[in-house]
Design a protein around this motif. Structure first.
Motif, PDB file in Angstrom:
ATOM      1  N   LEU A  73      27.633  12.508 -56.360  1.00  0.00           N
ATOM      2  CA  LEU A  73      28.251  13.598 -57.045  1.00  0.00           C
ATOM      3  C   LEU A  73      28.434  13.500 -58.324  1.00  0.00           C
ATOM      4  N   ARG A  74      29.064  12.181 -58.525  1.00  0.00           N
ATOM      5  CA  ARG A  74      29.221  12.007 -60.059  1.00  0.00           C
ATOM      6  C   ARG A  74      28.091  11.880 -60.744  1.00  0.00           C
ATOM      7  N   TYR A  93      28.531   9.161 -51.133  1.00  0.00           N
ATOM      8  CA  TYR A  93      28.272  10.786 -51.654  1.00  0.00           C
ATOM      9  C   TYR A  93      29.330  10.747 -52.957  1.00  0.00           C
ATOM     10  N   HIS A  94      30.336   9.877 -53.059  1.00  0.00           N
ATOM     11  CA  HIS A  94      31.028  10.000 -54.271  1.00  0.00           C
ATOM     12  C   HIS A  94      30.415   9.692 -55.399  1.00  0.00           C
ATOM     13  N   SER A 147      33.595  14.925 -56.047  1.00  0.00           N
ATOM     14  CA  SER A 147      33.471  13.499 -55.865  1.00  0.00           C
ATOM     15  C   SER A 147      34.914  13.149 -55.557  1.00  0.00           C
ATOM     16  N   TRP A 192      32.023  16.984 -60.185  1.00  0.00           N
ATOM     17  CA  TRP A 192      32.907  16.002 -60.517  1.00  0.00           C
ATOM     18  C   TRP A 192      34.195  15.936 -59.549  1.00  0.00           C
ATOM     19  N   THR A 231      35.831  19.552 -50.686  1.00  0.00           N
ATOM     20  CA  THR A 231      34.671  19.023 -50.923  1.00  0.00           C
ATOM     21  C   THR A 231      33.589  20.219 -50.848  1.00  0.00           C
TER      22      THR A 231
END
Length: 451
Positions: free
Chosen positions: A292-293, A288-289, A410, A407, A220
């Motif tokens: 971030l996308r 956060y997934h 993520s 991406w 990450t």
């Protein structure tokens, strides 16, 4: 390592360090408006301007950041910050007397050396002055200094240049540099002195090689650094040329340009920073997934915004497009800073910040202005004044690379955060070194928490 300091003193220290960080950025903000006057005065090409504002500055700023950070992890951070901002002030003063490309190159390198010693010790000191939600709020205020700097820097550059010349603009900003150097040395405390007088074991920073290996082992972290480097390529490197663009295409005076840039750029910077934190806490807390996308999609908008700004045949519409470009470059900073805090242990905090800055600045601050300058000179024989516009649009395509890496980040962020929380080596001082929650600190101000 936390210290028992009064709330009044901690507030004072935060103000001083925030002002220091803000002042140290003034030259980088100002030069965006002053590129065209400098070009005409010293008879420079766009490639030379790109080198002065990009690679020449970024290489020294970024590479020296690591030894400065190692010094900050071991030495007296108050002394380091004081010497650094003082040296920066000397370079600003000397800039007012340059008469050639080589002389300007030397003072820009000197300014880079001074600035390299400001952020690591300041960031590290705040980590010791504040804890928990106090720390989150302190970091948010500290980082807002950059947005405030946009307003002040643009106004000073525009108005002082118009009436007294570009050299005087740099001389003016040297004064607060000298004042802050004295304030830091005479009034701030080094918490490590208190620890040295006790039997508390000192924290020992791991070897630099181990730090590199640890950071590189976090997928990450790797992807976010690459993504943010490309965002900086646009938001720092390409935007550096906006002043020259408006002067060449619309014949704007620097005073008018400084006023508009200060209002629009500063407003967008502050708004983008705060709204990024609000959006994260409102829609993506603990996710956060998803954030971030969302970020990957959002940064793609930099390209059409830049294309509209440089090709729309209307000055006011073009100026207004500065706002989404600047806001998009800053809205992710709060949440990403909080994420870094969770992934990185306190013993290597200053060094990890310097390593991160090394990559971000070499790509964003270094290659960005240089790429635009080279492209502008390449297209100039056939396109004339439109060459800079095309160069800026082409360089902004880096935003799609940023989207790709956000991406990718993520896909690994959940596993990396879980691993960080379970790793005793990373968190051997849970509750003292790390922030209280993985939340954007900027949103705390927006919601009024911690006040």
């Amino acid at each position: 390592m936390k210290t028992h300091l009064s709330s009044r003193y901690k507030t004072y220290a935060l103000i001083v360090l925030t002002c220091t960080y803000m002042v140290s950025f003034l030259d980088r903000i100002m030069i965006g408006i002053l590129l065209q006057p400098i070009k005409e005065d010293l008879q420079l090409s766009d490639t030379q301007l790109g080198f002065l504002t990009g690679i020449a500055f970024a290489v020294f700023y970024a590479t020296l950041g690591i030894p400065m950070a190692r010094w900050a992890d071991k030495g007296n951070r108050v002394t380091i910050a004081s010497l650094a901002i003082g040296a920066w002030g000397v370079m600003m003063l000397m800039t007012g007397f340059v008469t050639s490309f080589f002389q300007l190159l030397v003072v820009r390198i000197g300014a880079a050396v001074g600035e390299a010693g400001i952020f690591p010790p300041s960031f590290s000191l705040l980590s010791d002055y504040f804890s928990g939600k106090e720390q989150n709020k302190a970091f948010s205020i500290f980082m807002l200094g950059l947005s405030i700097c946009l307003v002040i820097g643009y106004l000073i550059a525009g108005w002082v240049n118009q009436y007294y010349g570009w050299r005087m603009a740099f001389i003016v900003v040297a004064i607060p540099g000298f004042m802050l150097s004295l304030l830091i040395k005479l009034t701030l405390r080094e918490p490590r002195k208190e620890i040295d007088n006790t039997n508390t074991p000192k924290e020992v920073a791991p070897p630099l090689r181990e730090t590199f290996r640890h950071l590189w082992g976090i997928p990450t972290y790797r992807n976010i650094v690459m993504a943010y480097s490309m965002v900086n390529f646009v938001s720092i490197g390409v935007l550096q040329w906006c002043g020259a663009f408006f002067i060449r295409n619309y014949g704007m005076e620097t005073a008018e340009l400084g006023l508009w840039f200060g209002i629009l750029g500063g407003g967008a910077g502050i708004g983008g920073t705060l709204m990024g934190g609000y959006i994260f806490d409102r829609f993506f807390t603990g996710n956060y997934h998803g954030f971030l996308r969302f970020t990957a999609i959002g940064v793609c908008m930099l390209f059409p915004c830049m294309a509209i700004m440089v090709w729309v045949p209307h000055k006011m519409i073009s100026l207004m497009m500065l706002m989404p470009i600047i806001a998009l470059g800053l809205f992710i900073y709060g949440p990403i800073t909080a994420l870094w805090q969770y992934l990185i242990h306190g013993r290597i905090r200053a060094v990890s910040q310097a390593i991160t800055a090394l990559v971000l600045n070499l790509i964003g601050m270094g290659l960005g202005p240089q790429a635009v300058g080279i492209l502008s000179d390449y297209f100039n024989p056939t396109m004339g004044v439109s060459a800079l516009s095309l160069a800026m649009v082409i360089a902004t395509s880096a935003a799609f690379g940023a989207a790709f890496f956000f991406w990718r980040a993520s896909n690994s962020v959940d596993a990396d955060m879980a691993s960080a929380m379970k790793n005793n080596k990373l968190y051997e001082a849970v509750g003292t070194d790390q922030p209280a929650e993985a939340s954007s600190s900027a949103s705390i101000i927006l919601r009024g928490e911690g006040t």
